[in-house]
Design an enzyme around this catalytic site. Structure first.
Site, mmCIF file in Angstrom:
data_model
loop_
_atom_site.group_PDB
_atom_site.id
_atom_site.type_symbol
_atom_site.label_atom_id
_atom_site.label_comp_id
_atom_site.label_asym_id
_atom_site.label_seq_id
_atom_site.Cartn_x
_atom_site.Cartn_y
_atom_site.Cartn_z
ATOM 1 N N PHE A 136 0.845 -1.299 -0.076
ATOM 2 C CA PHE A 136 -0.049 0.090 -0.013
ATOM 3 C C PHE A 136 0.804 1.315 -0.093
ATOM 4 O O PHE A 136 1.728 1.437 0.828
ATOM 5 C CB PHE A 136 -0.959 -0.018 1.410
ATOM 6 C CG PHE A 136 -1.892 1.282 1.224
ATOM 7 C CD1 PHE A 136 -3.210 0.937 0.449
ATOM 8 C CD2 PHE A 136 -1.616 2.244 1.910
ATOM 9 C CE1 PHE A 136 -3.910 2.278 0.339
ATOM 10 C CE2 PHE A 136 -2.457 3.458 1.998
ATOM 11 C CZ PHE A 136 -3.642 3.246 1.070
ATOM 12 N N ASP A 221 9.083 2.540 1.101
ATOM 13 C CA ASP A 221 7.960 3.277 1.758
ATOM 14 C C ASP A 221 7.816 3.036 3.227
ATOM 15 O O ASP A 221 7.129 1.977 3.694
ATOM 16 C CB ASP A 221 6.663 2.750 1.319
ATOM 17 C CG ASP A 221 5.548 3.743 1.575
ATOM 18 O OD1 ASP A 221 5.428 4.074 2.683
ATOM 19 O OD2 ASP A 221 4.534 3.443 1.015
ATOM 20 N N LYS A 250 2.657 9.658 8.423
ATOM 21 C CA LYS A 250 2.120 9.103 9.475
ATOM 22 C C LYS A 250 2.820 9.561 10.701
ATOM 23 O O LYS A 250 2.398 10.894 11.056
ATOM 24 C CB LYS A 250 1.899 7.679 9.632
ATOM 25 C CG LYS A 250 0.995 7.178 8.245
ATOM 26 C CD LYS A 250 0.350 5.741 8.483
ATOM 27 C CE LYS A 250 -0.721 5.605 7.578
ATOM 28 N NZ LYS A 250 -0.579 5.095 6.517
HETATM 29 C C1 LIG Z 1 -0.998 5.172 5.079
HETATM 30 C C2 LIG Z 1 -0.022 4.887 4.134
HETATM 31 C C3 LIG Z 1 0.273 5.539 2.853
HETATM 32 C C4 LIG Z 1 -0.608 6.816 2.595
HETATM 33 O O1 LIG Z 1 -0.405 7.865 3.502
HETATM 34 P P1 LIG Z 1 -1.532 9.244 3.379
HETATM 35 O O2 LIG Z 1 -0.954 9.921 4.327
HETATM 36 O O3 LIG Z 1 -2.868 8.433 3.824
HETATM 37 O O4 LIG Z 1 -1.366 9.457 2.081
HETATM 38 C C5 LIG Z 1 1.096 5.128 2.176
HETATM 39 N N1 LIG Z 1 1.887 4.225 2.463
HETATM 40 C C6 LIG Z 1 2.002 3.309 3.504
HETATM 41 C C7 LIG Z 1 3.190 2.287 3.673
HETATM 42 C C8 LIG Z 1 0.963 3.500 4.574
HETATM 43 O O5 LIG Z 1 0.802 2.896 5.649
#
Ligand SMILES: *Cc1c(COP(=O)(O)O)cnc(C)c1O
Length: 402
Positions: A136, A221, A250
């Protein structure tokens, strides 16, 4: 003006389906709703509230900066952004930082940078992006296409091209997919939304080696895994593999929206003036709060505390499972843990979430088969024990209803 959960259905776009209660106040790892009911927070705003709710030092940083200067745009630079970038680069492999407002935006910047780097250095044929199933990376059209769940990117017309996927932890499949046409590989060094899945040590090392062999950039990521979540400042530090680009969001802002993309001087040079940007990215208010959160988290005592709290979570979860036999595995790292449901409870993660809410406990799911916890990194032991007592009652309710 009185608002309730029913107001949501009247005036909000229906892309979310929030819980019935409406929280109005938080302090540490406790939250109160409109009726004054008190909840224990094991969800942490989806791995965001790294220091709980309304941490006094963050409130102080926010109000102090709020009285000084909120927003300028990137026509001007500002002190909090430069200080935060200095701290991020001294603490990591990176030399340069780009600020955004969310995880998706940080990833969007990373992907655009990788494409531009490849175009500049190797020509237009080197454009393939490889990512992993169940991964994700956010909800912009590029990032959601790179994410490993087609269901999230289908139904919006033509997708950005040259994006391919294979299974996480399947080095053989990855080796077949990567080539000299690959410009970048994007992966979470611990898959969050996909079900709390850790990478095998051989897999991450192999991915790094194959990226080097084919001259492809490795993008980690760390939007969910970063900023102390795994007991390391960033998860890559515990894996012995260094990426070329890293994204963070986050936990980075402790609840204030901010994202960051970190990379080396050489790669960063390809985002020349005018190639990319954001009106709000790196605004003083967000950076002042993130700087304070970073100062607090980047402390050996806090990071060590994350592992002690993980041990307590695991011990209490094992006790619950010995009584009720609902989980096949407790997995994850630090304060990002997943309880994988066993064969008897497949597809029922949401039932545990709903039963927990009834017991005044906030938790998360990761897919249909994993109950996820992503609490504050400094959640007090007392709150862990009280939250687990509530979780045990929730598990009992689901198990007894069977
Ligand atoms: C939550 C998340 C995102 C997206 O972040 P947003 O602030 O909602 O755009 C991207 N990558 C990972 C691994 C995430 O957990």
């Amino acid at each position: 003006m009185k608002v309730t959960r029913a107001t949501f259905d009247e005036v909000m776009v229906p892309n979310y389906n929030p819980a019935g209660m409406v929280p109005v106040r938080g302090e540490g790892s406790r939250v109160w709703d409109q009726d004054g009911a008190e909840y224990i927070d094991f969800a942490g705003g989806i791995a965001v509230n790294v220091l709980g709710h309304c941490h006094p030092e963050l409130v102080k940083a926010l109000t102090e900066q709020g009285n000084k200067l909120w927003h300028l745009s990137n026509v001007f630079t500002n002190e909090p952004a430069m200080r935060l970038a200095s701290k991020l680069t001294s603490a990591t492999f990176a030399d340069k930082v780009y600020f955004a407002n969310s995880g998706a935006e940080a990833n969007e910047a990373a992907l655009k940078l990788a494409r531009r780097w490849a175009l500049d250095k190797h020509g237009e044929d080197k454009n393939q992006i490889i990512a992993f199933n169940k991964g994700f990376h956010g909800r912009t059209f590029f990032t959601v296409t790179v994410g490993g769940q087609a269901a999230y990117s289908d139904g919006f017309g033509p997708k950005p091209g040259a994006v391919d996927h294979c299974d996480y932890n399947d080095l053989e499949a990855f080796e077949k997919l990567i080539s000299d046409s690959t410009c970048a590989v994007m992966m979470e060094p611990l898959q969050g939304e996909g079900g709390i899945i850790s990478p095998d040590a051989d897999f991450v090392k192999g991915v790094r080696e194959l990226c080097d062999k084919h001259n492809a950039l490795l993008i980690f990521d760390e939007v969910q895994s970063g900023v102390g979540r795994t007991g390391h400042l960033y998860a890559y530090m515990g894996l012995g593999v260094t990426p070329d680009i890293l994204t963070s969001a986050k936990s980075l802002g402790g609840g204030f929206p901010i994202g960051a993309m970190l990379t080396t001087t050489e790669i960063a040079a390809h985002l020349k003036p005018g190639t990319h940007g954001s009106t709000y990215g790196g605004n003083p208010l967000a950076c002042a709060v993130a700087e304070k959160a970073f100062d607090i988290v980047n402390d050996p005592a806090v990071l060590e505390g994350v592992l002690q709290k993980e041990a307590l979570f695991r011990e209490l979860l094992a006790d619950i499972n010995n009584k009720y036999h609902v989980f096949s595995e407790i997995r994850g790292k630090g304060m990002l843990l997943g309880c994988a449901l066993n064969d008897d409870y497949q597809g029922r993660a949401r039932d545990f979430l709903v039963a927990s809410a009834d017991e005044k406990l906030m938790c998360l799911v990761a897919g249909m088969n994993v109950v996820r916890f992503a609490p504050s990194l400094i959640i007090p032991e007392e709150d862990i024990r009280e939250g687990m007592a509530r979780f045990e009652r929730a598990v009992a309710t689901v198990a007894n209803a069977k």
